[in-house]
Design a protein around this motif. Structure first.
Motif, PDB file in Angstrom:
ATOM      1  N   ALA A  10       0.803  -1.225   0.000  1.00 40.64           N
ATOM      2  CA  ALA A  10       0.000   0.000   0.000  1.00 40.64           C
ATOM      3  C   ALA A  10       0.836   1.276   0.000  1.00 40.64           C
ATOM      4  O   ALA A  10       0.503   2.247  -0.684  1.00 40.64           O
ATOM      5  N   PHE A  11       1.946   1.290   0.760  1.00 37.27           N
ATOM      6  CA  PHE A  11       2.753   2.499   0.902  1.00 37.27           C
ATOM      7  C   PHE A  11       4.237   2.127   0.833  1.00 37.27           C
ATOM      8  O   PHE A  11       4.983   2.357   1.780  1.00 37.27           O
ATOM      9  N   GLY A  12       4.649   1.567  -0.273  1.00 42.43           N
ATOM     10  CA  GLY A  12       5.976   0.993  -0.397  1.00 42.43           C
ATOM     11  C   GLY A  12       7.114   1.991  -0.234  1.00 42.43           C
ATOM     12  O   GLY A  12       7.042   3.133  -0.693  1.00 42.43           O
ATOM     13  N   VAL A  13       8.154   1.528   0.442  1.00 41.81           N
ATOM     14  CA  VAL A  13       9.415   2.269   0.591  1.00 41.81           C
ATOM     15  C   VAL A  13      10.539   1.351   0.139  1.00 41.81           C
ATOM     16  O   VAL A  13      10.548   0.156   0.455  1.00 41.81           O
ATOM     17  N   ALA A  14      11.489   1.897  -0.612  1.00 42.33           N
ATOM     18  CA  ALA A  14      12.647   1.128  -1.067  1.00 42.33           C
ATOM     19  C   ALA A  14      13.893   1.619  -0.344  1.00 42.33           C
ATOM     20  O   ALA A  14      14.245   2.798  -0.450  1.00 42.33           O
ATOM     21  N   ARG A  15      14.537   0.712   0.412  1.00 41.73           N
ATOM     22  CA  ARG A  15      15.852   1.046   0.973  1.00 41.73           C
ATOM     23  C   ARG A  15      16.906   0.547   0.005  1.00 41.73           C
ATOM     24  O   ARG A  15      16.998  -0.649  -0.280  1.00 41.73           O
ATOM     25  N   ILE A  16      17.722   1.466  -0.480  1.00 43.25           N
ATOM     26  CA  ILE A  16      18.762   1.148  -1.452  1.00 43.25           C
ATOM     27  C   ILE A  16      20.105   1.223  -0.757  1.00 43.25           C
ATOM     28  O   ILE A  16      20.528   2.294  -0.297  1.00 43.25           O
ATOM     29  N   SER A  17      20.764   0.073  -0.635  1.00 45.19           N
ATOM     30  CA  SER A  17      22.079  -0.008   0.004  1.00 45.19           C
ATOM     31  C   SER A  17      23.155   0.153  -1.054  1.00 45.19           C
ATOM     32  O   SER A  17      23.143  -0.537  -2.078  1.00 45.19           O
ATOM     33  N   LEU A  18      24.088   1.060  -0.792  1.00 44.64           N
ATOM     34  CA  LEU A  18      25.119   1.405  -1.757  1.00 44.64           C
ATOM     35  C   LEU A  18      26.493   1.011  -1.239  1.00 44.64           C
ATOM     36  O   LEU A  18      26.813   1.215  -0.058  1.00 44.64           O
ATOM     37  N   ALA A  19      27.318   0.471  -2.116  1.00 51.36           N
ATOM     38  CA  ALA A  19      28.713   0.169  -1.795  1.00 51.36           C
ATOM     39  C   ALA A  19      29.505   1.470  -1.722  1.00 51.36           C
ATOM     40  O   ALA A  19      29.036   2.522  -2.157  1.00 51.36           O
ATOM     41  N   PRO A  20      30.715   1.436  -1.172  1.00 51.93           N
ATOM     42  CA  PRO A  20      31.530   2.653  -1.107  1.00 51.93           C
ATOM     43  C   PRO A  20      31.673   3.324  -2.473  1.00 51.93           C
ATOM     44  O   PRO A  20      32.065   2.701  -3.454  1.00 51.93           O
ATOM     45  N   GLY A  21      31.287   4.601  -2.549  1.00 51.12           N
ATOM     46  CA  GLY A  21      31.403   5.371  -3.786  1.00 51.12           C
ATOM     47  C   GLY A  21      30.333   5.078  -4.821  1.00 51.12           C
ATOM     48  O   GLY A  21      30.320   5.705  -5.884  1.00 51.12           O
ATOM     49  N   GLU A  22      29.426   4.141  -4.530  1.00 50.06           N
ATOM     50  CA  GLU A  22      28.387   3.787  -5.510  1.00 50.06           C
ATOM     51  C   GLU A  22      27.304   4.858  -5.532  1.00 50.06           C
ATOM     52  O   GLU A  22      27.017   5.503  -4.524  1.00 50.06           O
ATOM     53  N   ALA A  23      26.665   5.025  -6.708  1.00 53.46           N
ATOM     54  CA  ALA A  23      25.645   6.049  -6.877  1.00 53.46           C
ATOM     55  C   ALA A  23      24.365   5.440  -7.420  1.00 53.46           C
ATOM     56  O   ALA A  23      24.374   4.395  -8.075  1.00 53.46           O
ATOM     57  N   VAL A  24      23.249   6.122  -7.144  1.00 53.90           N
ATOM     58  CA  VAL A  24      21.953   5.726  -7.682  1.00 53.90           C
ATOM     59  C   VAL A  24      21.245   6.990  -8.166  1.00 53.90           C
ATOM     60  O   VAL A  24      21.301   8.044  -7.524  1.00 53.90           O
ATOM     61  N   GLN A  25      20.600   6.889  -9.323  1.00 53.12           N
ATOM     62  CA  GLN A  25      19.812   7.994  -9.867  1.00 53.12           C
ATOM     63  C   GLN A  25      18.358   7.788  -9.480  1.00 53.12           C
ATOM     64  O   GLN A  25      17.835   6.674  -9.575  1.00 53.12           O
ATOM     65  N   ALA A  26      17.675   8.853  -9.044  1.00 53.24           N
ATOM     66  CA  ALA A  26      16.302   8.712  -8.566  1.00 53.24           C
ATOM     67  C   ALA A  26      15.476   9.937  -8.921  1.00 53.24           C
ATOM     68  O   ALA A  26      16.013  11.014  -9.212  1.00 53.24           O
ATOM     69  N   VAL A  27      14.171   9.760  -8.876  1.00 50.59           N
ATOM     70  CA  VAL A  27      13.245  10.868  -9.086  1.00 50.59           C
ATOM     71  C   VAL A  27      13.433  11.885  -7.960  1.00 50.59           C
ATOM     72  O   VAL A  27      13.472  11.506  -6.786  1.00 50.59           O
ATOM     73  N   PRO A  28      13.570  13.166  -8.279  1.00 42.01           N
ATOM     74  CA  PRO A  28      13.763  14.166  -7.218  1.00 42.01           C
ATOM     75  C   PRO A  28      12.540  14.248  -6.317  1.00 42.01           C
ATOM     76  O   PRO A  28      11.407  14.013  -6.721  1.00 42.01           O
ATOM     77  N   GLY A  29      12.791  14.547  -5.053  1.00 42.50           N
ATOM     78  CA  GLY A  29      11.707  14.706  -4.103  1.00 42.50           C
ATOM     79  C   GLY A  29      11.184  13.413  -3.518  1.00 42.50           C
ATOM     80  O   GLY A  29      10.191  13.435  -2.781  1.00 42.50           O
ATOM     81  N   THR A  30      11.835  12.278  -3.805  1.00 39.59           N
ATOM     82  CA  THR A  30      11.359  10.993  -3.282  1.00 39.59           C
ATOM     83  C   THR A  30      12.199  10.500  -2.103  1.00 39.59           C
ATOM     84  O   THR A  30      11.906   9.435  -1.553  1.00 39.59           O
ATOM     85  N   LEU A  31      13.214  11.239  -1.706  1.00 42.34           N
ATOM     86  CA  LEU A  31      14.076  10.809  -0.597  1.00 42.34           C
ATOM     87  C   LEU A  31      13.394  11.049   0.743  1.00 42.34           C
ATOM     88  O   LEU A  31      12.954  12.157   1.039  1.00 42.34           O
TER      89      LEU A  31
END
Length: 204
Positions: A10-31
């Motif tokens: 119903a209200f999903g949240v995604a926790r994204i675990s990043l390695a050292p120096g790793e990056a993820v691109q995301a929709v702005p305003g969703t953090l």
């Protein structure tokens, strides 16, 4: 990059675990929140601007690694679609939430150009390896299509389908109003074998 979801469907949240120096691109305003030291840079340009979400943000982990929690603007599920480097996927534009650099958007994908013509349609093509995180208006259903079987899906409920599935776009009523941009007045016919991902609520 690893993805763990909670509060689904119903209200999903995604926790994204990043390695050292790793990056993820995301929709702005969703953090929602992030571990200390994660940096955010908003790109000057990006394909997200074309469908009303602004330029994407890029979150980068510090040398010890980190995490970010992302959530769509509205209620619904979050769904990590795993790419194996062999099969590309056609994905509803409004469904994008986040992706690593190893998953790429293939602008001008030939099969979509054949589907939509010269107009920009309601799908984007992705390929590569790793998880593409989708924001869904409702719980996700995986519709399995057997060889020789045909199904029809309304565009507003479609999330994604792989390149291995045959697809045809047609008008519900040739004399009625239609929109390549939103899918209104259109239907998608799929032929198996393969799997089509749909959401149980219409996209906003």
């Amino acid at each position: 990059m690893q993805v763990h979801t909670r509060h689904t469907p119903a209200f999903g949240v995604a926790r994204i675990s990043l390695a050292p120096g790793e990056a993820v691109q995301a929709v702005p305003g969703t953090l929602i929140a992030n571990s200390f030291g994660v940096t955010e840079v908003q790109q000057a340009r990006g394909g997200l601007r074309a469908h009303g979400k602004g330029s994407p943000s890029v979150f980068t982990a510090p040398k010890e690694g980190g995490w970010v929690d992302l959530a769509p603007e509205g209620p619904g599920d979050v769904y990590p679609l795993e790419f194996d480097g062999r099969t590309g996927w056609n994905v509803a534009k409004q469904a994008f939430l986040a992706r690593p650099s190893t998953v790429r958007v293939d602008a001008g994908w030939q099969a979509l150009q054949a589907l939509f013509g010269s107009d920009g349609g309601f799908l984007e093509h992705y390929s590569g390896t790793g998880p593409l995180v989708l924001a869904c208006a409702g719980p996700v259903d995986a519709l399995t299509i057997e060889a020789g079987e045909l199904i029809t899906v309304r565009p507003q409920y479609l999330l994604a389908y792989p390149d291995s599935v045959q697809c045809r776009l047609r008008a519900l009523d040739p004399a009625g109003p239609q929109s390549i941009r939103t899918g209104d007045g259109l239907a998608l016919d799929f032929a198996g074998p393969g799997t089509v991902l749909v959401q149980a609520r219409k996209s906003r």
